[in-house]
Design a protein around this motif. Structure first.
Motif, mmCIF file in Angstrom:
data_model
loop_
_atom_site.group_PDB
_atom_site.id
_atom_site.type_symbol
_atom_site.label_atom_id
_atom_site.label_comp_id
_atom_site.label_asym_id
_atom_site.label_seq_id
_atom_site.Cartn_x
_atom_site.Cartn_y
_atom_site.Cartn_z
ATOM 1 N N TYR A 235 0.884 -1.170 0.000
ATOM 2 C CA TYR A 235 0.000 0.000 0.000
ATOM 3 C C TYR A 235 0.914 1.211 0.000
ATOM 4 C CZ TYR A 235 -4.115 -2.839 0.972
ATOM 5 O OH TYR A 235 -5.142 -3.731 0.879
ATOM 6 N N ALA A 236 1.310 1.646 -1.195
ATOM 7 C CA ALA A 236 2.335 2.679 -1.285
ATOM 8 C C ALA A 236 1.762 4.076 -1.055
ATOM 9 C CB ALA A 236 3.017 2.604 -2.641
ATOM 10 N N ASN A 237 0.527 4.285 -1.503
ATOM 11 C CA ASN A 237 -0.076 5.610 -1.411
ATOM 12 C C ASN A 237 -0.131 6.113 0.024
ATOM 13 O OD1 ASN A 237 -1.697 7.879 -2.180
ATOM 14 N ND2 ASN A 237 -3.473 6.738 -1.484
ATOM 15 N N THR A 238 -0.380 5.209 0.945
ATOM 16 C CA THR A 238 -0.528 5.608 2.346
ATOM 17 C C THR A 238 0.791 5.542 3.100
ATOM 18 O OG1 THR A 238 -1.348 3.359 2.557
ATOM 19 C CG2 THR A 238 -2.970 5.104 2.706
ATOM 20 N N GLY A 239 1.882 5.247 2.395
ATOM 21 C CA GLY A 239 3.181 5.258 3.056
ATOM 22 C C GLY A 239 3.778 3.889 3.254
ATOM 23 N N ILE A 240 3.595 3.005 2.294
ATOM 24 C CA ILE A 240 4.251 1.695 2.237
ATOM 25 C C ILE A 240 3.862 0.792 3.413
ATOM 26 C CG2 ILE A 240 6.406 0.525 1.597
ATOM 27 C CD1 ILE A 240 5.792 3.102 -0.073
ATOM 28 N N GLN A 241 2.612 0.338 3.383
ATOM 29 C CA GLN A 241 2.200 -0.682 4.356
ATOM 30 C C GLN A 241 2.103 -2.033 3.652
ATOM 31 O OE1 GLN A 241 0.174 2.264 4.141
ATOM 32 N NE2 GLN A 241 1.318 3.236 5.787
ATOM 33 N N THR A 242 2.209 -3.097 4.433
ATOM 34 C CA THR A 242 2.199 -4.433 3.844
ATOM 35 C C THR A 242 0.848 -4.739 3.203
ATOM 36 O OG1 THR A 242 2.599 -6.771 4.285
ATOM 37 C CG2 THR A 242 1.500 -5.528 6.024
ATOM 38 N N GLY B 179 8.988 2.760 -2.192
ATOM 39 C CA GLY B 179 8.566 1.719 -1.267
ATOM 40 C C GLY B 179 9.608 0.628 -1.091
ATOM 41 N N TRP B 180 10.334 0.333 -2.176
ATOM 42 C CA TRP B 180 11.304 -0.755 -2.088
ATOM 43 C C TRP B 180 12.694 -0.219 -1.742
ATOM 44 C CZ3 TRP B 180 10.089 -4.172 -7.055
ATOM 45 C CH2 TRP B 180 8.707 -4.412 -7.098
ATOM 46 N N LEU B 181 12.798 1.095 -1.770
ATOM 47 C CA LEU B 181 14.016 1.793 -1.380
ATOM 48 C C LEU B 181 15.206 1.447 -2.276
ATOM 49 C CD1 LEU B 181 13.428 1.434 2.455
ATOM 50 C CD2 LEU B 181 13.059 3.474 1.077
ATOM 51 N N PHE B 182 15.067 1.919 -3.518
ATOM 52 C CA PHE B 182 16.208 1.840 -4.433
ATOM 53 C C PHE B 182 16.247 3.140 -5.229
ATOM 54 C CE2 PHE B 182 12.687 -0.242 -6.729
ATOM 55 C CZ PHE B 182 12.690 0.471 -7.927
ATOM 56 N N ASP B 183 17.346 3.386 -5.888
ATOM 57 C CA ASP B 183 17.542 4.601 -6.671
ATOM 58 C C ASP B 183 16.546 4.628 -7.838
ATOM 59 O OD1 ASP B 183 18.463 6.667 -8.215
ATOM 60 O OD2 ASP B 183 20.578 6.214 -7.885
ATOM 61 N N ALA B 184 15.917 5.794 -8.031
ATOM 62 C CA ALA B 184 14.842 5.927 -9.023
ATOM 63 C C ALA B 184 15.234 5.452 -10.418
ATOM 64 C CB ALA B 184 14.369 7.374 -9.078
ATOM 65 N N LYS B 185 16.534 5.564 -10.743
ATOM 66 C CA LYS B 185 16.922 5.209 -12.111
ATOM 67 C C LYS B 185 16.933 3.697 -12.336
ATOM 68 C CE LYS B 185 21.920 5.147 -11.431
ATOM 69 N NZ LYS B 185 22.913 6.116 -11.003
ATOM 70 N N LYS B 186 16.822 2.924 -11.238
ATOM 71 C CA LYS B 186 16.978 1.471 -11.363
ATOM 72 C C LYS B 186 15.654 0.710 -11.528
ATOM 73 C CE LYS B 186 21.306 1.214 -8.806
ATOM 74 N NZ LYS B 186 22.317 0.540 -9.591
ATOM 75 N N THR B 187 14.566 1.413 -11.752
ATOM 76 C CA THR B 187 13.243 0.757 -11.825
ATOM 77 C C THR B 187 13.238 -0.418 -12.821
ATOM 78 O OG1 THR B 187 12.173 2.806 -11.225
ATOM 79 C CG2 THR B 187 10.795 1.177 -12.307
ATOM 80 N N VAL B 188 13.747 -0.164 -14.019
ATOM 81 C CA VAL B 188 13.709 -1.203 -15.052
ATOM 82 C C VAL B 188 14.748 -2.292 -14.748
ATOM 83 C CG1 VAL B 188 14.031 -1.627 -17.517
ATOM 84 C CG2 VAL B 188 12.810 0.418 -16.750
#
Lengths: 112, 396, 326
Positions: free
Chosen positions: C149-156, C236-245
């Motif tokens: 649940y990313a919209n509300t701040g990354i809940q499981t 939410g997964w905590l990685f650098d934005a450029k690494k999505t793909v």
């Protein structure tokens, strides 16, 4: 039964049922170019037109200009995520700090 | 040609929907309203009604399907009872806020626990603040007529609001009564096709329900409040036209019975009004100057009409078929709005309330006589002893 | 439902060059830098074209896309509650069926697409999703999966992987691994019990042309279809934005994500690596897994190994035995 009408100030007006027209080419209600701290700079010579930047950009900020056969970048909306830089197989994109540009968004009093 | 039939409230609602040419119907079973959908499913299965009949997976889905269909430009119909009505609660405000005028037939039922099939208005009264038009019928004929009238009111461009078209479970929904079915042509003249000004249509794209700035919140609330201010005019027109088109005698907001010289009055809505009429007749024979005022719309609450109707009495008792636990009067809901409607008058009657007809209990003639006794006393002394009486449970 | 009104045949695309340049999910939305779900939205919109109606159950793709009183969708779009995307879509489809039948709507049945997050699909939205797929509405249900649940701040959510640090599953002394449960398997839930559905597929932003073609195939089928789309979430997964793909690709290379199609009962697999890399290579790039010990990672590896070998899900390449933990 009354004829009473409330007065809603212009800037707070919401269309009935909150139904708004759809955008056409872009959504000027949310310009995001001013989020950027870095921008991708393209070396057109090195670009192989693989279109990775076009397909992988979440903000649809890269397009192929059919006439010039060059990739065109959308400065108004690019958020500077750098996915394009990461996915460019030709290494023709480099991130460059907005401060390096005389008209970089961080230098504008009113970005866009 | 118009014809006379003998229909239960459920069948009357179903035929009201058929004559309204509903296009999308969403169902889910719960007693007692189920009868409406059973009737409609037959009409669709036999080809007597050209509509999509969608089996919702619950009441929440039923209302969602209905307002989705309404957003796409179809006239939509659904319904429920009791806990089904409260289960769908989330979906009422999107339908009203989106200004999607679908209709929901309600045959009231007491809420759990424990399980109780009986009629009680608490189910949908809990949803009265969600922005839907809402009112009760007394007879199957009124159910049928209201179904058509509500579409006309709700779909009016000045209104564009969904409607709860309510009847008491069992007392109205399952007891047959005379219903005059009009000519389809006459209904078509009265009720124009539904026209959504901004449907979900790829040839003219729009976005429904984007986020707004918090300070636009009051403005959008106000828009709905304004619609409810404008609705009474539309109701008055719709009822007047209906009476003219079909030869009925409905008053738009409150119906008065034997009130001209009355000292005391029962303020009531729904099926128990039938018993109240008999009670008034008998009381009159005994020399008690009693009358009845029947409420036709809870939302919009007809403040002026209620004030005008009730101001002439010495004492008024509201018959509360719903509960408002911990409310100002510690009993039901109607008294709050009745007292508020009367507050600014220079001269007002004494007002109390009677908890009666809860959980499907029959409101008997004897109970009406008991109410009359309490009201007569209040009329004499000019004030009520207390704001609520739980009939049958009061200490001696 | 009863009458076939959709006769379209959306073209299968061969290569990025053939992807339409037109955007229907236009620039100008408040999604995060490098947003996976936004990329999904863009690709899906390119696939469907403008004769479409999109439904947006509450989630990031509602809130971030429409703030405030504007929207990035060039086709008709409607917000639905997080609970009822499938049901509202059902109502819209039913409306179009009857309006077309009665001659009140002249065009073809539009593509009706629900774009629901993992919560709006397989958690609070499950009932409405299942209802829509069961009843056979001619509509497409897409679950864009950013695993929380990313919209509300990354809940499981039930799609959050084992071991993830979310704001509802923080690792602590008593519960060191953070999230202790393993996620649901969305496509298998659909395939297992929805006879009206003839097409189910998974796809990833790592393979955009494949994703576009699967959307088109799903829409060309008459009746409901379901797509499960992997959409990495940098925030939410905590990685650098450029690494999505890059992350999305690694998910496939480690078996954390499998691209497949299920068509009338037959499975076909895409992008299966010759040999799977250890899941640790995928996990180590994301700070949401930073707190895990080797024992936790082994547990995750065992779960993935078992899943890849699960009966009824033959895979093209045999899975290697338990791998050495790097």
């Amino acid at each position: 039964m009354s004829d009473f009408k409330f007065k809603i100030p212009k800037h707070l007006e919401v269309p009935m049922g909150a139904v708004i027209p759809a955008p056409v080419k872009e959504n000027p209600g949310m310009i995001t170019g001013n989020w950027r701290t870095e921008r991708p700079v393209i070396d057109h010579e090195a670009c192989t037109l693989c279109l990775n930047c076009f397909i992988f950009c979440p903000d649809a900020c890269w397009h192929l200009d059919e006439k010039t056969e060059k990739m065109m970048w959308n400065a108004r909306y690019c958020k500077g995520c750098m996915i394009c830089v990461n996915e460019c197989p030709a290494d023709c994109l480099t991130p460059q700090n907005e401060l390096d540009f005389p008209k970089g968004v961080v230098r504008l009093d009113k970005p866009f | 040609m118009a014809k006379e039939v003998f229909y239960s409230g459920c069948a009357a609602a179903a035929y009201g929907a058929k004559f309204s040419r509903v296009e999308v119907i969403s169902s889910y079973p719960i007693r007692p309203y189920t009868g409406i959908m059973m009737e409609l499913s037959k009409l669709v299965a036999n080809g007597d009604l050209d509509a999509e009949f969608v089996h919702g997976e619950g009441e929440h889905a039923q209302v969602s399907i209905a307002y989705g269909a309404s957003a796409a430009g179809a006239r939509a119909y659904t319904g429920s009872s009791g806990v089904g009505v409260t289960y769908a609660m989330e979906c009422y405000s999107p339908a009203a806020g989106g200004r999607l005028p679908c209709q929901m037939a309600i045959a009231d039922r007491a809420l759990d626990p424990p399980g109780d099939f009986g009629s009680e208005h608490t189910d949908v009264m809990s949803a009265r603040d969600q922005g839907w038009i809402m009112g009760w019928a007394e007879t199957p004929q009124e159910v049928f007529d209201n179904t058509i009238m509500y579409y006309r009111i709700g779909e009016d461009p000045r209104v564009m609001l969904p409607q709860f078209c309510c009847q008491d479970g069992y007392f109205v929904s399952h007891i047959p009564g005379k219903v005059i079915l009009p000519d389809q042509k006459a209904v078509d003249e009265y009720l124009p096709p539904y026209n959504n000004p901004h449907p979900l249509d790829p040839t003219r794209p729009v976005s429904h329900g984007p986020q707004i700035f918090p300070d636009q919140g009051p403005a959008i609330d106000l828009q709905r409040a304004q619609a409810f201010l404008d609705t009474p005019k539309v109701i008055a027109e719709a009822v007047k036209d209906f009476n003219k088109q079909f030869g009925r005698k409905y008053s738009p907001f409150v119906e008065e019975y034997m009130t001209d010289d009355a000292d005391i009055a029962f303020f009531i809505m729904g099926g128990h009004a039938r018993t109240a009429r008999f009670a008034v007749n008998h009381l009159r024979k005994k020399g008690v100057k009693a009358g009845m005022v029947k409420l036709r719309f809870v939302r919009p609450w007809p403040t002026e009409a209620v004030a005008e109707a009730l101001s002439k009495f010495k004492a008024v008792g509201t018959i509360e078929t719903s509960t408002s636990y911990g409310g100002a009067m510690r009993g039901g809901n109607l008294i709050h709005e009745v007292r508020a409607s009367l507050y600014d008058l220079p001269k007002r009657p004494a007002v109390t309330s009677f908890m009666a007809g809860l959980g499907g209990e029959v409101v008997t003639l004897n109970e009406f006589y008991e109410m009359a006794k309490i009201l007569t006393e209040a009329a004499k002394s000019g004030k009520v002893k207390k704001g609520v009486y739980w009939l049958g449970f009061e200490p001696d | 439902m009863a009458n076939p009104v959709k006769t379209q045949n959306l073209e299968h695309i061969k290569g990025i060059r053939k992807v339409p340049q037109e955007e229907y999910y236009v620039p100008g939305h408040r999604t995060c830098q490098g947003c996976g779900p936004a990329l999904v939205y863009k690709l899906v919109s390119k696939a469907t074209g403008p004769n479409s109606i999109f439904l947006g159950p509450t989630g990031c793709m509602y809130v971030a896309n429409t703030s405030y009183l504007c929207s990035p969708w060039a086709y008709p779009w409607m917000h639905t509650q997080i609970t009822n995307g499938g049901a509202v879509a059902s109502g819209i489809e039913a409306a179009y069926q009857v309006l077309i039948r009665k001659g009140k709507y002249k065009g073809e049945l539009p593509n009706i697409v629900v774009m629901a997050g993992d919560g709006g699909s397989i958690d609070i939205g499950l009932q409405a999703m299942s209802g829509m797929l069961y009843r056979g509405h001619d509509a497409l249900f897409i679950m864009y999966d950013n695993e929380s649940y990313a919209n509300t701040g990354i809940q499981t959510s039930p799609a959050t992987p084992y071991g993830a640090n979310t704001t509802f599953t923080p690792p602590g002394k008593k519960i060191p691994e953070g999230k202790v449960l393993f996620p649901k398997d969305p496509p298998q839930m659909v395939i297992g019990s929805h006879p009206a559905v003839h097409y189910v597929a998974t796809a990833s932003v790592a393979y955009p042309v494949d994703l576009i073609n699967k959307v088109r195939k799903a829409l060309n089928y008459k009746g409901p279809a379901f797509l499960h789309l992997h959409a990495p979430c940098p925030k939410g997964w905590l990685f650098d934005a450029k690494k999505t793909v890059e992350i999305a690709k690694l998910a496939i290379q480690t078996g954390m994500w499998v691209n497949y199609e299920w068509e009338k009962g037959e499975y076909t697999y895409q992008h299966t690596p010759k040999e799977y890399k250890p899941v640790k290579e995928y996990m180590k790039l994301q700070k949401r897994f930073d707190h895990l010990t080797d024992a936790h990672i082994a547990k995750m590896q065992a779960f993935i190994d078992a899943k890849l070998k699960a009966p009824g899900k033959p895979i093209a390449v045999p899975v290697q035995g338990p791998r050495e933990m790097a």
